[in-house]
Every structure is written in structure tokens, then in C-alpha cells.
Write a protein that holds these residues in place. Structure first.
Motif, short mmCIF file in Angstrom:
data_model
loop_
_atom_site.label_atom_id
_atom_site.label_comp_id
_atom_site.label_asym_id
_atom_site.label_seq_id
_atom_site.Cartn_x
_atom_site.Cartn_y
_atom_site.Cartn_z
N TYR A 32 46.67 36.23 37.80
CA TYR A 32 46.12 37.17 36.82
C TYR A 32 45.93 38.56 37.43
O TYR A 32 45.45 38.67 38.57
N PRO A 33 46.30 39.61 36.66
CA PRO A 33 46.93 39.59 35.33
C PRO A 33 48.45 39.75 35.44
O PRO A 33 48.94 40.39 36.36
N THR A 34 49.15 39.16 34.49
CA THR A 34 50.61 39.25 34.48
C THR A 34 51.13 39.97 33.24
O THR A 34 52.35 40.06 33.06
N LEU A 64 44.73 47.36 37.88
CA LEU A 64 45.24 46.07 37.37
C LEU A 64 46.74 45.91 37.58
O LEU A 64 47.24 44.79 37.64
N GLY A 65 47.46 47.02 37.64
CA GLY A 65 48.91 46.94 37.71
C GLY A 65 49.52 46.51 36.39
O GLY A 65 50.67 46.06 36.34
N GLN A 66 48.75 46.63 35.32
CA GLN A 66 49.21 46.27 33.97
C GLN A 66 48.68 47.31 32.97
O GLN A 66 47.71 48.02 33.25
N GLY A 67 49.33 47.37 31.80
CA GLY A 67 48.87 48.27 30.76
C GLY A 67 47.56 47.79 30.15
O GLY A 67 47.25 46.59 30.16
N VAL A 68 46.78 48.72 29.63
CA VAL A 68 45.52 48.42 28.95
C VAL A 68 45.56 49.07 27.58
O VAL A 68 45.70 50.30 27.47
N ASP A 91 41.28 33.55 28.58
CA ASP A 91 42.29 33.80 29.61
C ASP A 91 42.17 35.17 30.27
O ASP A 91 43.00 35.54 31.10
N GLY A 92 41.15 35.94 29.88
CA GLY A 92 40.94 37.25 30.49
C GLY A 92 41.81 38.35 29.94
O GLY A 92 41.70 39.50 30.42
#
Length: 324
Positions: A32-34, A64-68, A91-92
Motif C-alpha cells: 500500500y498504496p498501489t 504517497l507516490g500516488q494521486g490524491v 483498504d485505506g
């Protein structure tokens, strides 16, 4: 007909699949997160929660290395969103804005809140804002004493708006009315974003809002008092205590997740929000917006909720609003 032995054989693949799913869940928490995370706000756009989330968005994505994605689910002073959170996947990937005292007072005082405080899991409380009593710029009232005088001359006629029912603004209004010995009418809105136009449009006499609105609204309003122990740096506004009214309170803001979310994910999210709270640009923006920086991790957040619960129970029992 499936015979008992055949039934047992038939269950083996299903059992294996279930065990595999459990293993995947552990892997999911570790990885997490993917994918993109949905940061949901249970209030209207334009309020303090929205301002905060927008300031956090870029540093969150970097950490996070992911979009928000920031989205909104307003209704019932936040209760609609928190009720929906209890039914979301643990699942967050759904993170919701979480406010004290709202998540304490709503289940405490409303039969239809749709959730219990214990059903949502706090991740991190990152800022707070003291209450502030505002009136339109063209109001005849110049001081909090003027407001008290007007309220005593017209018992129950003065209307005070605020963000949400059983919220920091609501309980701040109750506290103020109690210590000042006045009777006012509180009008809840779905968030600061809708409460402010009501004040500026003359639909309420005053607003129990938050300190950031003093900066945001500028010369459109007059701030009569703020609910702090001491004056706030950068704000030329007296405290309620300066006028002899012991009113000190406000809202804490953070994020929460569904109660069954794995601790590993909760802790990862907490670490991310802690890192974001050290971002120099965000810290300066918080100061410029009259936000107080806070750092409560998962365990500290639970302790904060328990402590504030005790305080609110004491006040509400005194006011005869709590039958316990």
C-alpha cells in the motif's frame, strides 16, 4: 445430491481461495498504496477542511507516490459522510476528513447520526482552529459586549449560524450563551462554505465560525472575539476571556478510515501525514490561514477523543442536554 465426502472435496478449492485472499490482503497492506487515494470531505467546498486538503494535496501525492483525489460528501453536518465511511472498504483507499467535536457529539446527542464514534478509526489530527464570533462589516455591534447587550434586549431573537449541528461552532455557541447568560438561536449549515454566504446575505445576525475566516473574509466582517486562552499572533482580535467570558474551544481536523482498516495501512498513512506536516510551505500556509498545527498520531488521536468526550459530557450534562 452431493454426498458428504464430495462436499468436503468441493470445499477444498473454496478454502484454498479464502486462504489465498487472506494472503493477498497481507500483501496489499505491505504494498500500500498501489493506486489513487480518494480524500473525501464530509462538508461543502470552501470551508476550512477544504482549504486544508487543498494545501495538503501536492505534498501528499509526493509522499504517497500516488494521486490524491479530493471529493465531497456533505450533509447533516458531516454525519452523512461518516455514516458512509462505516460502510466503505477497509483498504485505506478512502480517507475521510475527521473533525472533533463533530464525531463525538453527533452520536452522543443524535439518534439518527448513522454511526458511532468507535466505528471510525482516526489516523492523524493535523490542525485545529479556534472558534470566532463574526458579524457583518455593517453591523452596529463593535464588541462582544455589544452582542451580549443586544441578545439580552431581545431574548431568543438573535440568530447565530455555524458549520454543522453538534459541532465546534454549535458547542461554542452553547458555551458562550451559558457563560454570558443570554438566549440565542443557533442555525446549522452543511459547512463554512454555506454558512458564510448566509451571514453576508443577512440571513443570520452572527456567525460562530473559525479563525481562518477572519483572514479569508477580511473587511467583509468584524471579528468580535476568538475562543483562545491568549490572543493569536497575527490577529488583532480580543479573546472572549478578555471580555470576561470563559469560552475556549474550537475544532480539531484530521483524517480517519473505516474501523477494520489494517493497522499497517493506518500507520503508513499516519507517517505520511506527519511528514506532510513538516513541509515548510504547508506550515507557512497554515500560519497564514490562522490554522494551529497539530500532530496527533493514531494512539494520540484516540486519547484526544477520549479526553474531549469527557469535557463535552460535563458541559452537556450541566446544560441538561445529556441524559446520562
Amino acid at each position: 445430491m452431493i454426498r458428504p465426502r464430495s462436499l468436503a472435496i468441493a470445499l477444498v478449492p473454496a478454502l484454498a481461495l479464502g486462504l489465498s485472499a487472506c494472503g493477498d490482503g497481507g500483501d496489499a497492506a505491505a504494498d500500500y498504496p498501489t493506486k489513487r487515494i480518494d480524500y473525501v470531505l464530509p462538508f461543502d467546498p470552501g470551508g476550512e477542511s477544504d482549504i486544508t486538503a487543498r494545501l495538503q494535496q501536492a505534498p501528499l501525492e509526493e509522499e504517497l507516490g500516488q494521486g490524491v483525489t479530493i471529493s465531497y460528501q456533505p450533509g447533516a453536518g458531516g454525519a452523512l459522510g461518516w455514516s458512509e465511511l462505516t460502510r466503505s472498504r477497509p483498504d485505506g483507499y478512502t480517507v475521510m476528513g475527521c473533525n472533533i467535536p463533530h464525531i463525538i457529539l453527533q452520536p452522543m446527542l443524535r439518534d439518527d447520526a448513522g454511526y458511532e464514534t468507535e466505528e471510525i478509526k482516526p489516523v492523524y489530527f493535523f490542525q485545529s482552529t479556534p472558534n470566532a464570533l463574526l458579524v457583518p462589516a455593517d453591523s452596529e455591534m463593535e464588541t462582544v459586549e455589544d452582542f451580549v447587550t443586544a441578545a439580552k434586549e431581545n431574548p431568543g431573537a438573535m440568530s447565530v449560524g455555524g458549520s454543522g449541528d453538534f459541532s465546534a461552532n454549535h458547542i461554542g455557541t452553547l458555551q458562550f450563551a451559558d457563560v454570558a447568560g443570554i438566549e440565542v438561536s443557533y442555525t446549522p449549515f452543511d459547512g463554512t462554505g454555506s454558512a458564510v454566504p448566509a451571514l453576508l446575505g443577512g440571513h443570520v445576525d452572527a456567525l460562530m465560525s473559525y479563525t481562518p475566516q477572519i483572514e479569508q473574509l477580511g473587511d467583509q466582517v468584524k471579528a468580535l472575539a476568538i475562543a483562545t486562552e491568549e490572543p493569536m499572533e497575527g490577529l488583532d482580535v480580543p479573546t472572549f476571556k478578555d471580555a470576561g467570558y470563559d469560552v475556549v474551544d474550537g475544532a480539531y481536523r484530521g483524517v480517519c478510515v473505516q474501523e477494520d482498516t489494517p493497522e499497517e495501512i493506518v500507520n503508513k498513512l499516519a507517517d505520511v501525514f506527519a511528514a506532510v506536516n513538516e513541509d515548510e510551505e504547508l506550515v507557512q500556509d497554515f500560519r497564514d490561514q490562522a490554522f494551529n498545527l497539530e500532530n496527533y498520531g493514531p494512539e494520540e488521536s484516540v486519547e484526544l477523543i477520549e479526553s474531549r468526550t469527557d469535557q463535552y459530557e460535563e458541559l452537556l450534562s450541566k446544560l441538561g442536554m445529556l441524559d446520562r
